[in-house]
Design a protein around this motif. Structure first.
Motif, PDB file in Angstrom:
ATOM      1  N   ALA A  45      37.319  39.430  30.701  1.00 46.79           N
ATOM      2  CA  ALA A  45      37.765  38.410  31.651  1.00 46.79           C
ATOM      3  C   ALA A  45      39.283  38.376  31.758  1.00 46.79           C
ATOM      4  O   ALA A  45      39.831  37.753  32.673  1.00 46.79           O
ATOM      5  N   GLU A  46      39.977  39.055  30.846  1.00 49.88           N
ATOM      6  CA  GLU A  46      41.445  39.058  30.851  1.00 49.88           C
ATOM      7  C   GLU A  46      42.011  39.941  31.961  1.00 49.88           C
ATOM      8  O   GLU A  46      43.166  39.788  32.345  1.00 49.88           O
ATOM      9  N   LYS A  47      41.196  40.889  32.457  1.00 52.39           N
ATOM     10  CA  LYS A  47      41.695  41.801  33.481  1.00 52.39           C
ATOM     11  C   LYS A  47      40.906  41.609  34.779  1.00 52.39           C
ATOM     12  O   LYS A  47      39.703  41.352  34.744  1.00 52.39           O
ATOM     13  N   PRO A  48      41.575  41.769  35.923  1.00 54.46           N
ATOM     14  CA  PRO A  48      40.884  41.581  37.207  1.00 54.46           C
ATOM     15  C   PRO A  48      39.949  42.742  37.528  1.00 54.46           C
ATOM     16  O   PRO A  48      40.140  43.861  37.050  1.00 54.46           O
ATOM     17  N   ASN A  53      36.765  45.861  48.872  1.00 49.98           N
ATOM     18  CA  ASN A  53      37.769  45.640  49.921  1.00 49.98           C
ATOM     19  C   ASN A  53      39.194  45.759  49.420  1.00 49.98           C
ATOM     20  O   ASN A  53      40.141  45.495  50.153  1.00 49.98           O
ATOM     21  N   GLY A  54      39.358  46.161  48.144  1.00 46.93           N
ATOM     22  CA  GLY A  54      40.688  46.353  47.578  1.00 46.93           C
ATOM     23  C   GLY A  54      41.247  45.147  46.852  1.00 46.93           C
ATOM     24  O   GLY A  54      42.239  45.259  46.130  1.00 46.93           O
ATOM     25  N   LYS A  55      40.646  43.981  47.034  1.00 46.40           N
ATOM     26  CA  LYS A  55      41.133  42.781  46.359  1.00 46.40           C
ATOM     27  C   LYS A  55      40.773  42.809  44.883  1.00 46.40           C
ATOM     28  O   LYS A  55      39.769  43.408  44.490  1.00 46.40           O
ATOM     29  N   GLU A  56      41.593  42.171  44.059  1.00 52.16           N
ATOM     30  CA  GLU A  56      41.343  42.073  42.625  1.00 52.16           C
ATOM     31  C   GLU A  56      41.019  40.629  42.270  1.00 52.16           C
ATOM     32  O   GLU A  56      41.747  39.706  42.655  1.00 52.16           O
TER      33      GLU A  56
END
Length: 271
Positions: A45-48, A53-56
């Motif tokens: 959960a610490e990293k996106p 669609n390219g969103k993080e």
């Protein structure tokens, strides 16, 4: 799932379901190294997570626990979102041509773009009326394939899974030509190898290199030797598709792909 999807939205929903499955798969397979599954979920959960669609997006660890519960109850359908925003951009080169381009460049490092372009047309991977030689030149330049020796080539270290069926490796071999009824036809050998035992668990020849044929070989391999925990293959169109992701997700198999231009990572099945 009662929501109505058009084809594009359904395709995107499957992509997200696969991303979600990838997050919870180590827990489902008991492969996480943290003391508890909650500790594992808090760590990831610490990293996106990068969406199609390219969103993080960042998720709370509780979200992963909900995904796990939904998967156990509904399978891959439980991981599919209800709505997705539209996304899509066509590429000048189709996936089949890109895969063949990498194979040609690996086999003949000094070959130039014009010769590759001609060969792709002759072998039916592209049409001259649809793809220009400049498209091939741009792709080679963008992916650093101009030099005879790729400066980004990785050093290889031996690895092996601890037990049989921990991981299967799969690949396709461009094989011989067969003349049938006066027509010369190219053949492809699909093969699957157990990473630990080095045993060929599945292999068949076909006239077409496509996802359906590989899935037949995979089905036969699982029927004979059982489910694997993970399957390792490349990024070709045969191995990267929504149907295969759904099949593997439904069976609880973790899908792993070699990096683009890194087919040599699959040392046991490299042809």
């Amino acid at each position: 799932m009662n929501d109505t999807f058009n084809d594009k939205k359904y395709s995107e929903a499957v992509e997200i379901a696969h991303i979600r499955f990838g997050a919870i798969a180590p827990v489902l397979q008991g492969l996480f190294t943290e003391p508890t599954k909650t500790a594992y979920y808090k760590k990831i959960a610490e990293k996106p997570f990068k969406m199609p669609n390219g969103k993080e997006l960042l998720y709370n660890y509780n979200t992963f626990e909900k995904w796990e519960a939904r998967y156990k109850r509904y399978g891959m359908d439980g991981l599919m979102p209800k709505v997705r925003s539209d996304l899509g951009a066509s590429r000048a080169l189709p996936d089949t041509a890109i895969e063949e381009l990498f194979r040609i460049k690996q086999q003949f490092p000094r070959i130039n773009a014009t010769l590759i372009y001609t060969k792709l047309i002759e072998d039916g991977f592209i049409k001259q009326s649809e793809v220009s030689v400049s498209a091939v030149q741009r792709f080679i330049k963008k992916n650093d394939l101009k030099s005879a020796r790729n400066p980004n080539m990785k050093d290889r270290k031996a690895f092996e899974e601890e037990f049989p069926c921990d991981m299967y490796q799969a690949d396709t071999c461009h094989s011989i030509y067969i003349t049938e009824n006066g027509v010369k036809r190219k053949t492809y050998l699909f093969h699957i190898v157990d990473d630990h035992a080095r045993l060929i668990v599945g292999a068949r020849f076909f006239y077409n290199d496509n996802a359906y044929n590989f899935q037949q070989v995979l089905k036969e391999a699982i029927a004979r030797y059982g489910l694997c925990k993970k399957i390792y293959c490349d990024n070709g169109f045969t191995y990267v598709n929504k149907q295969l992701s759904l099949i593997l997700g439904s069976l609880g198999i973790i899908e792993i792909h070699a990096s683009v231009r890194d087919g040599a990572a699959k040392a046991y099945v490299k042809t």
